[in-house]
Scaffold this motif. Sequence first.
Motif, PDB file in Angstrom:
ATOM      1  N   LEU A 126      -4.094   4.893  -6.765  1.00 63.70           N
ATOM      2  CA  LEU A 126      -4.007   3.527  -6.254  1.00 63.70           C
ATOM      3  C   LEU A 126      -4.195   3.500  -4.741  1.00 63.70           C
ATOM      4  CD1 LEU A 126      -1.062   2.151  -8.412  1.00 63.70           C
ATOM      5  CD2 LEU A 126      -3.520   1.928  -8.825  1.00 63.70           C
ATOM      6  N   LEU A 127      -3.661   4.491  -4.055  1.00 63.08           N
ATOM      7  CA  LEU A 127      -3.840   4.577  -2.600  1.00 63.08           C
ATOM      8  C   LEU A 127      -5.315   4.769  -2.244  1.00 63.08           C
ATOM      9  CD1 LEU A 127      -0.729   6.782  -1.834  1.00 63.08           C
ATOM     10  CD2 LEU A 127      -1.060   4.390  -1.155  1.00 63.08           C
ATOM     11  N   ALA A 128      -6.022   5.593  -3.009  1.00 59.88           N
ATOM     12  CA  ALA A 128      -7.452   5.789  -2.763  1.00 59.88           C
ATOM     13  C   ALA A 128      -8.230   4.502  -3.020  1.00 59.88           C
ATOM     14  CB  ALA A 128      -7.986   6.929  -3.638  1.00 59.88           C
ATOM     15  N   ALA A 129      -7.843   3.747  -4.046  1.00 60.27           N
ATOM     16  CA  ALA A 129      -8.496   2.464  -4.328  1.00 60.27           C
ATOM     17  C   ALA A 129      -8.245   1.472  -3.200  1.00 60.27           C
ATOM     18  CB  ALA A 129      -8.004   1.898  -5.661  1.00 60.27           C
ATOM     19  N   ALA A 130      -7.032   1.446  -2.667  1.00 57.49           N
ATOM     20  CA  ALA A 130      -6.721   0.546  -1.549  1.00 57.49           C
ATOM     21  C   ALA A 130      -7.593   0.884  -0.347  1.00 57.49           C
ATOM     22  CB  ALA A 130      -5.242   0.644  -1.190  1.00 57.49           C
ATOM     23  N   ASP A 131      -7.751   2.160  -0.054  1.00 55.25           N
ATOM     24  CA  ASP A 131      -8.609   2.572   1.074  1.00 55.25           C
ATOM     25  C   ASP A 131     -10.050   2.124   0.847  1.00 55.25           C
ATOM     26  OD1 ASP A 131      -6.450   3.792   2.325  1.00 55.25           O
ATOM     27  OD2 ASP A 131      -7.008   5.826   1.669  1.00 55.25           O
ATOM     28  N   ILE A 136     -14.622  -1.779   1.942  1.00 58.83           N
ATOM     29  CA  ILE A 136     -15.594  -2.763   1.456  1.00 58.83           C
ATOM     30  C   ILE A 136     -15.374  -4.128   2.105  1.00 58.83           C
ATOM     31  CG2 ILE A 136     -16.242  -4.091  -0.614  1.00 58.83           C
ATOM     32  CD1 ILE A 136     -15.629  -1.548  -2.252  1.00 58.83           C
ATOM     33  N   GLY A 137     -14.141  -4.455   2.431  1.00 57.00           N
ATOM     34  CA  GLY A 137     -13.831  -5.782   2.968  1.00 57.00           C
ATOM     35  C   GLY A 137     -13.114  -6.661   1.965  1.00 57.00           C
ATOM     36  N   MET A 138     -12.386  -6.019   1.060  1.00 53.59           N
ATOM     37  CA  MET A 138     -11.597  -6.739   0.053  1.00 53.59           C
ATOM     38  C   MET A 138     -10.138  -6.741   0.474  1.00 53.59           C
ATOM     39  SD  MET A 138     -13.080  -4.853  -3.378  1.00 53.59           S
ATOM     40  CE  MET A 138     -11.928  -5.683  -4.475  1.00 53.59           C
ATOM     41  N   PRO A 139      -9.448  -7.866   0.374  1.00 57.60           N
ATOM     42  CA  PRO A 139      -8.005  -7.826   0.595  1.00 57.60           C
ATOM     43  C   PRO A 139      -7.315  -7.055  -0.529  1.00 57.60           C
ATOM     44  CG  PRO A 139      -8.678 -10.027  -0.094  1.00 57.60           C
ATOM     45  CD  PRO A 139      -9.932  -9.222   0.083  1.00 57.60           C
ATOM     46  N   VAL A 140      -6.257  -6.356  -0.173  1.00 54.01           N
ATOM     47  CA  VAL A 140      -5.489  -5.567  -1.125  1.00 54.01           C
ATOM     48  C   VAL A 140      -4.088  -6.141  -1.205  1.00 54.01           C
ATOM     49  CG1 VAL A 140      -4.576  -3.278  -1.684  1.00 54.01           C
ATOM     50  CG2 VAL A 140      -6.816  -3.491  -0.567  1.00 54.01           C
ATOM     51  N   TRP A 141      -3.691  -6.533  -2.407  1.00 52.90           N
ATOM     52  CA  TRP A 141      -2.345  -7.034  -2.669  1.00 52.90           C
ATOM     53  C   TRP A 141      -1.664  -6.029  -3.598  1.00 52.90           C
ATOM     54  CZ3 TRP A 141      -4.116 -12.545  -4.495  1.00 52.90           C
ATOM     55  CH2 TRP A 141      -4.649 -13.247  -3.404  1.00 52.90           C
ATOM     56  N   PRO A 150       4.224   4.095   0.298  1.00 53.46           N
ATOM     57  CA  PRO A 150       2.859   4.223   0.826  1.00 53.46           C
ATOM     58  C   PRO A 150       1.913   3.102   0.415  1.00 53.46           C
ATOM     59  CG  PRO A 150       3.624   6.326  -0.045  1.00 53.46           C
ATOM     60  CD  PRO A 150       4.655   5.295  -0.424  1.00 53.46           C
ATOM     61  N   LEU A 151       2.027   2.593  -0.809  1.00 50.65           N
ATOM     62  CA  LEU A 151       1.111   1.546  -1.261  1.00 50.65           C
ATOM     63  C   LEU A 151       1.361   0.241  -0.518  1.00 50.65           C
ATOM     64  CD1 LEU A 151      -1.230   0.713  -3.034  1.00 50.65           C
ATOM     65  CD2 LEU A 151       0.415   0.243  -4.872  1.00 50.65           C
ATOM     66  N   ALA A 152       2.610  -0.096  -0.294  1.00 46.73           N
ATOM     67  CA  ALA A 152       2.915  -1.303   0.481  1.00 46.73           C
ATOM     68  C   ALA A 152       2.316  -1.181   1.874  1.00 46.73           C
ATOM     69  CB  ALA A 152       4.418  -1.535   0.546  1.00 46.73           C
ATOM     70  N   ALA A 153       2.419  -0.003   2.469  1.00 45.40           N
ATOM     71  CA  ALA A 153       1.872   0.220   3.811  1.00 45.40           C
ATOM     72  C   ALA A 153       0.343   0.171   3.819  1.00 45.40           C
ATOM     73  CB  ALA A 153       2.359   1.560   4.356  1.00 45.40           C
ATOM     74  N   ALA A 154      -0.288   0.567   2.720  1.00 41.47           N
ATOM     75  CA  ALA A 154      -1.752   0.610   2.639  1.00 41.47           C
ATOM     76  C   ALA A 154      -2.366  -0.726   2.238  1.00 41.47           C
ATOM     77  CB  ALA A 154      -2.179   1.686   1.639  1.00 41.47           C
ATOM     78  N   SER A 155      -1.531  -1.712   1.912  1.00 41.01           N
ATOM     79  CA  SER A 155      -2.010  -3.012   1.428  1.00 41.01           C
ATOM     80  C   SER A 155      -1.982  -4.055   2.532  1.00 41.01           C
ATOM     81  CB  SER A 155      -1.129  -3.478   0.267  1.00 41.01           C
ATOM     82  OG  SER A 155      -1.181  -2.537  -0.780  1.00 41.01           O
ATOM     83  N   ASP A 156      -2.790  -5.086   2.356  1.00 38.94           N
ATOM     84  CA  ASP A 156      -2.742  -6.214   3.281  1.00 38.94           C
ATOM     85  C   ASP A 156      -1.454  -7.000   3.097  1.00 38.94           C
ATOM     86  OD1 ASP A 156      -5.419  -6.010   4.567  1.00 38.94           O
ATOM     87  OD2 ASP A 156      -6.075  -6.221   2.493  1.00 38.94           O
ATOM     88  N   GLU A 157      -1.033  -7.125   1.828  1.00 40.22           N
ATOM     89  CA  GLU A 157       0.225  -7.802   1.519  1.00 40.22           C
ATOM     90  C   GLU A 157       0.853  -7.100   0.330  1.00 40.22           C
ATOM     91  OE1 GLU A 157       0.646 -12.132   1.739  1.00 40.22           O
ATOM     92  OE2 GLU A 157      -1.550 -12.164   1.760  1.00 40.22           O
ATOM     93  N   ALA A 158       2.171  -7.039   0.335  1.00 39.92           N
ATOM     94  CA  ALA A 158       2.875  -6.412  -0.783  1.00 39.92           C
ATOM     95  C   ALA A 158       4.136  -7.190  -1.106  1.00 39.92           C
ATOM     96  CB  ALA A 158       3.227  -4.967  -0.445  1.00 39.92           C
ATOM     97  N   LEU A 159       4.414  -7.249  -2.381  1.00 36.90           N
ATOM     98  CA  LEU A 159       5.685  -7.768  -2.854  1.00 36.90           C
ATOM     99  C   LEU A 159       6.416  -6.569  -3.436  1.00 36.90           C
ATOM    100  CD1 LEU A 159       6.273 -11.028  -4.759  1.00 36.90           C
ATOM    101  CD2 LEU A 159       7.554  -8.979  -5.281  1.00 36.90           C
TER     102      LEU A 159
END
Length: 190
Positions: A126-131, A136-141, A150-159
Amino acid sequence: MTAPTTTNTHCGDLMTALRHFSAQAGTVERWGAELAARLGGGARLLAAGNGGSAAQAQHLTAELVGRYREDRPPYSALALHADTSSTTAIANDYGVQEVFARQTSAHGRPGDVLMLLSTSGASANLLAAADEARRIGMPVWALTGPSPNPLAAASDEALCVRAPASATVQELHLVAVHMVCEAFDAAVAR
């Protein structure tokens, strides 16, 4: 006095986590409205998770392609883990950490949205997909378990769900999925 039962403990943990989660409800409502605007303009949602989180991600895409409550047009939403031929071929040829990144590279376009679900927030694939999505220019939620992760930190927004057990995190992720769909449908209806 009798000791609490497992059921009571589970329900108590869920109720406590739900109280914390409800303070973040505005995030999922905003995500639903933004998703309606993006998908209504021709973008698509890519979603992924592992194990139970994969089931939650697929539940979200099914609600958008099908319907949540009321009939409406279908919208483009893909559960990346659902393509077993691609996921197994990519895992075999490139390693499991590349399974979602490679599909994000193939299917994602600027303006699409990548939503990642993880109880731990630490899955390498999932971390590699977020990168890749950010490249590409896609927002990551992200919907994750407790922060920081780590995933929350690698995302544009996280819940991030504060809960002691993965099962409780996943239960609140389903609540979030339904709230996103409800907000999505309300925005489409407007």
